[in-house]
Design a protein around this motif. Structure first.
Motif, PDB file in Angstrom:
ATOM      1  N   TYR A 161      36.858 -20.544 -31.895  1.00 46.24           N
ATOM      2  CA  TYR A 161      37.771 -20.307 -30.771  1.00 46.24           C
ATOM      3  C   TYR A 161      37.343 -21.122 -29.554  1.00 46.24           C
ATOM      4  N   SER A 162      38.311 -21.715 -28.878  1.00 47.52           N
ATOM      5  CA  SER A 162      38.059 -22.465 -27.652  1.00 47.52           C
ATOM      6  C   SER A 162      39.152 -22.151 -26.644  1.00 47.52           C
ATOM      7  N   TYR A 163      38.758 -21.714 -25.450  1.00 49.13           N
ATOM      8  CA  TYR A 163      39.734 -21.423 -24.399  1.00 49.13           C
ATOM      9  C   TYR A 163      40.531 -22.668 -24.041  1.00 49.13           C
ATOM     10  N   TYR A 164      39.839 -23.816 -24.011  1.00 47.68           N
ATOM     11  CA  TYR A 164      40.528 -25.047 -23.633  1.00 47.68           C
ATOM     12  C   TYR A 164      41.485 -25.505 -24.727  1.00 47.68           C
ATOM     13  N   SER A 165      41.136 -25.221 -25.964  1.00 43.52           N
ATOM     14  CA  SER A 165      42.047 -25.530 -27.063  1.00 43.52           C
ATOM     15  C   SER A 165      43.319 -24.694 -26.957  1.00 43.52           C
ATOM     16  N   ILE A 166      43.152 -23.428 -26.564  1.00 42.27           N
ATOM     17  CA  ILE A 166      44.319 -22.555 -26.357  1.00 42.27           C
ATOM     18  C   ILE A 166      45.209 -23.126 -25.257  1.00 42.27           C
ATOM     19  N   LEU A 167      44.599 -23.579 -24.157  1.00 46.63           N
ATOM     20  CA  LEU A 167      45.392 -24.161 -23.071  1.00 46.63           C
ATOM     21  C   LEU A 167      46.130 -25.416 -23.548  1.00 46.63           C
ATOM     22  N   ARG A 168      45.438 -26.265 -24.298  1.00 47.63           N
ATOM     23  CA  ARG A 168      46.100 -27.479 -24.800  1.00 47.63           C
ATOM     24  C   ARG A 168      47.291 -27.130 -25.676  1.00 47.63           C
ATOM     25  N   GLU A 169      47.102 -26.133 -26.535  1.00 48.13           N
ATOM     26  CA  GLU A 169      48.166 -25.768 -27.473  1.00 48.13           C
ATOM     27  C   GLU A 169      49.335 -25.094 -26.771  1.00 48.13           C
ATOM     28  N   ALA A 216      32.965  -9.479 -40.854  1.00 47.63           N
ATOM     29  CA  ALA A 216      31.629  -9.901 -41.276  1.00 47.63           C
ATOM     30  C   ALA A 216      30.693 -10.154 -40.097  1.00 47.63           C
ATOM     31  N   GLY A 217      31.192  -9.986 -38.871  1.00 50.81           N
ATOM     32  CA  GLY A 217      30.338 -10.144 -37.701  1.00 50.81           C
ATOM     33  C   GLY A 217      30.246 -11.550 -37.170  1.00 50.81           C
ATOM     34  N   ARG A 218      31.199 -12.414 -37.559  1.00 52.60           N
ATOM     35  CA  ARG A 218      31.149 -13.801 -37.105  1.00 52.60           C
ATOM     36  C   ARG A 218      32.134 -14.067 -35.968  1.00 52.60           C
ATOM     37  N   ALA A 219      32.444 -13.035 -35.206  1.00 49.71           N
ATOM     38  CA  ALA A 219      33.402 -13.173 -34.108  1.00 49.71           C
ATOM     39  C   ALA A 219      32.705 -13.588 -32.820  1.00 49.71           C
ATOM     40  N   ARG A 220      33.472 -14.204 -31.943  1.00 51.04           N
ATOM     41  CA  ARG A 220      32.993 -14.530 -30.599  1.00 51.04           C
ATOM     42  C   ARG A 220      33.483 -13.459 -29.633  1.00 51.04           C
ATOM     43  N   ARG A 221      32.573 -12.867 -28.876  1.00 46.17           N
ATOM     44  CA  ARG A 221      32.930 -11.812 -27.922  1.00 46.17           C
ATOM     45  C   ARG A 221      33.284 -12.410 -26.568  1.00 46.17           C
ATOM     46  N   ASP A 222      34.312 -11.850 -25.970  1.00 45.97           N
ATOM     47  CA  ASP A 222      34.837 -12.370 -24.705  1.00 45.97           C
ATOM     48  C   ASP A 222      35.174 -11.167 -23.826  1.00 45.97           C
ATOM     49  N   ARG A 271      55.311 -14.831 -28.816  1.00 46.97           N
ATOM     50  CA  ARG A 271      55.653 -16.206 -28.458  1.00 46.97           C
ATOM     51  C   ARG A 271      54.404 -17.007 -28.097  1.00 46.97           C
ATOM     52  N   LEU A 272      53.912 -16.877 -26.862  1.00 48.93           N
ATOM     53  CA  LEU A 272      52.790 -17.719 -26.449  1.00 48.93           C
ATOM     54  C   LEU A 272      51.478 -17.345 -27.140  1.00 48.93           C
ATOM     55  N   GLY A 273      51.055 -16.110 -26.992  1.00 45.52           N
ATOM     56  CA  GLY A 273      49.836 -15.690 -27.653  1.00 45.52           C
ATOM     57  C   GLY A 273      48.560 -16.183 -27.005  1.00 45.52           C
ATOM     58  N   PHE A 274      48.443 -16.050 -25.680  1.00 45.17           N
ATOM     59  CA  PHE A 274      47.186 -16.379 -25.016  1.00 45.17           C
ATOM     60  C   PHE A 274      46.095 -15.380 -25.408  1.00 45.17           C
ATOM     61  N   LEU A 275      46.464 -14.114 -25.564  1.00 50.05           N
ATOM     62  CA  LEU A 275      45.500 -13.069 -25.896  1.00 50.05           C
ATOM     63  C   LEU A 275      45.462 -12.773 -27.391  1.00 50.05           C
ATOM     64  N   THR A 276      46.603 -12.860 -28.050  1.00 49.99           N
ATOM     65  CA  THR A 276      46.657 -12.658 -29.497  1.00 49.99           C
ATOM     66  C   THR A 276      46.556 -14.030 -30.153  1.00 49.99           C
ATOM     67  N   ASP A 277      45.329 -14.472 -30.384  1.00 48.02           N
ATOM     68  CA  ASP A 277      45.097 -15.876 -30.710  1.00 48.02           C
ATOM     69  C   ASP A 277      44.903 -16.153 -32.201  1.00 48.02           C
ATOM     70  N   ILE A 278      44.964 -15.126 -33.055  1.00 42.76           N
ATOM     71  CA  ILE A 278      44.844 -15.361 -34.495  1.00 42.76           C
ATOM     72  C   ILE A 278      46.227 -15.684 -35.062  1.00 42.76           C
ATOM     73  N   PRO A 279      46.432 -16.866 -35.638  1.00 38.30           N
ATOM     74  CA  PRO A 279      47.739 -17.202 -36.213  1.00 38.30           C
ATOM     75  C   PRO A 279      48.066 -16.262 -37.374  1.00 38.30           C
ATOM     76  N   ARG A 280      49.304 -15.838 -37.471  1.00 41.18           N
ATOM     77  CA  ARG A 280      49.685 -14.892 -38.524  1.00 41.18           C
ATOM     78  C   ARG A 280      49.415 -15.456 -39.920  1.00 41.18           C
ATOM     79  N   GLU A 281      49.532 -16.794 -40.077  1.00 46.19           N
ATOM     80  CA  GLU A 281      49.330 -17.406 -41.383  1.00 46.19           C
ATOM     81  C   GLU A 281      47.859 -17.354 -41.801  1.00 46.19           C
ATOM     82  N   GLU A 282      46.944 -17.172 -40.843  1.00 46.88           N
ATOM     83  CA  GLU A 282      45.514 -17.152 -41.138  1.00 46.88           C
ATOM     84  C   GLU A 282      44.905 -15.774 -40.884  1.00 46.88           C
ATOM     85  N   MET A 283      45.757 -14.745 -40.901  1.00 44.34           N
ATOM     86  CA  MET A 283      45.346 -13.398 -40.525  1.00 44.34           C
ATOM     87  C   MET A 283      44.199 -12.879 -41.390  1.00 44.34           C
TER      88      MET A 283
END
Length: 294
Positions: free
Chosen positions: A275-283, A119-125, A98-110
């Motif tokens: 990825y943006s934490y604040y974008s996640i909060l807005r969404e 490819a190593g272009r991830a942001r580490r958190d 449902r919410l997906g605060f931690l699982t933030d990759i949309p299924r449509e863009e998996m």
């Protein structure tokens, strides 16, 4: 394109047809990218996905995997994070809940975002964990870890419970309430937020203490340092129920002491580029959304 991660484990939400399909499609995608694919044992059993792939328990995933991808909701991610934290395996999450605060990759863009992570272009958190134990008559009777929170509640009784709060051995207050939530920054957008607790950015090194319906208007949430040892002492004649990440529990008796501190291990989450934490909060919290007209 060369992959940064050679061995990838897939962990899915149990008993979900959508997850079963996503696990299979992602496993085939990873195989095409020359990754060794591990399917978590319970996931394989529940989804039926596993033929032709290596089935692995969490301990085996911890020993062999370079990356674990969770397909499900935040609850599935919480379980995987606790089980793999001591192994240091980074996690990425595809939202099938449902919410997906931690699982933030949309299924449509998996496929797109998993490809970017490979490819190593991830942001580490990096996220902190709580180490919790219950002491009874001087002996430890329960121990666990939590990524979100530890919640002391009145359980099944229809009245307030009473407890004492001690920080680093110093008495702070005695409170009558429905209980208290001890949460990490990760857990500050979960149950604690519903109880009017503060939202803590993941970079904040603190633990929030949020009372549940206190019998005094002056009891307010407080955030303490992450190197603080927190102790909750259940007062007679009340018992209590203690929940950890909403997934495990311990029935405490009067006189029991819950001790909580920052765990030695951390959880590493991988987010796709942009990825943006604040974008996640807005969404997720619908900030800046236009008000609905009557």
């Amino acid at each position: 394109m060369q992959n940064v991660f050679k061995t990838v484990a897939l962990i899915g939400k149990y008993q979900s047809p959508e997850v079963s399909d996503a696990v299979l499609r992602l496993a085939l995608f990873l195989r095409e990218r020359d990754c060794e694919v591990l399917i978590e044992q319970g996931t394989a059993s529940a989804t039926g996905v596993g033929a032709g792939f290596c089935i692995a328990a969490f301990d085996q995933i911890g020993e062999r995997a370079d990356l674990a991808i969770v397909l499900g909701g935040d609850g599935t991610m919480l379980t995987a994070a606790r089980r793999l934290a001591s192994h240091g395996v980074p996690l990425a999450g595809v939202n099938q809940g449902r919410l997906g605060f931690l699982t933030d990759i949309p299924r449509e863009e998996m496929f797109e975002h998993v490809g970017e992570i490979l490819a190593g272009r991830a942001r580490r958190d990096t996220r902190m964990l709580l180490d919790a134990e219950v002491i009874r008559a001087g002996e430890r009777v329960f121990q666990t870890t939590a990524l979100n929170d530890a919640v002391v509640s009145k359980g099944e009784i229809g009245r307030l419970m009473e407890f004492e709060l001690h920080l680093d051995g110093e008495f702070v207050y005695r409170q009558r309430s429905d209980g208290i939530i001890l949460c990490t920054p990760t857990g500050s957008t979960a149950y604690a937020m519903s109880a009017n607790g503060p939202i803590l950015h993941p970079g904040v090194t603190g633990i929030a203490l949020v009372p549940l319906c206190p019998h005094a208007l002056t009891h307010r949430p407080i955030t303490v340092s992450d190197d603080c040892q927190i102790e909750i002492v259940v007062q007679a004649p009340h018992d209590a129920r203690i929940h950890f990440d909403g997934q495990s529990r311990f029935d405490a008796r009067a006189g029991d002491r819950l001790r909580v501190r920052r765990a030695d291990h951390v959880v590493t989450l991988l987010h796709p580029p942009g990825y943006s934490y604040y974008s996640i909060l807005r969404e997720k919290l619908h900030w800046s959304a236009a008000p609905r007209l009557p």
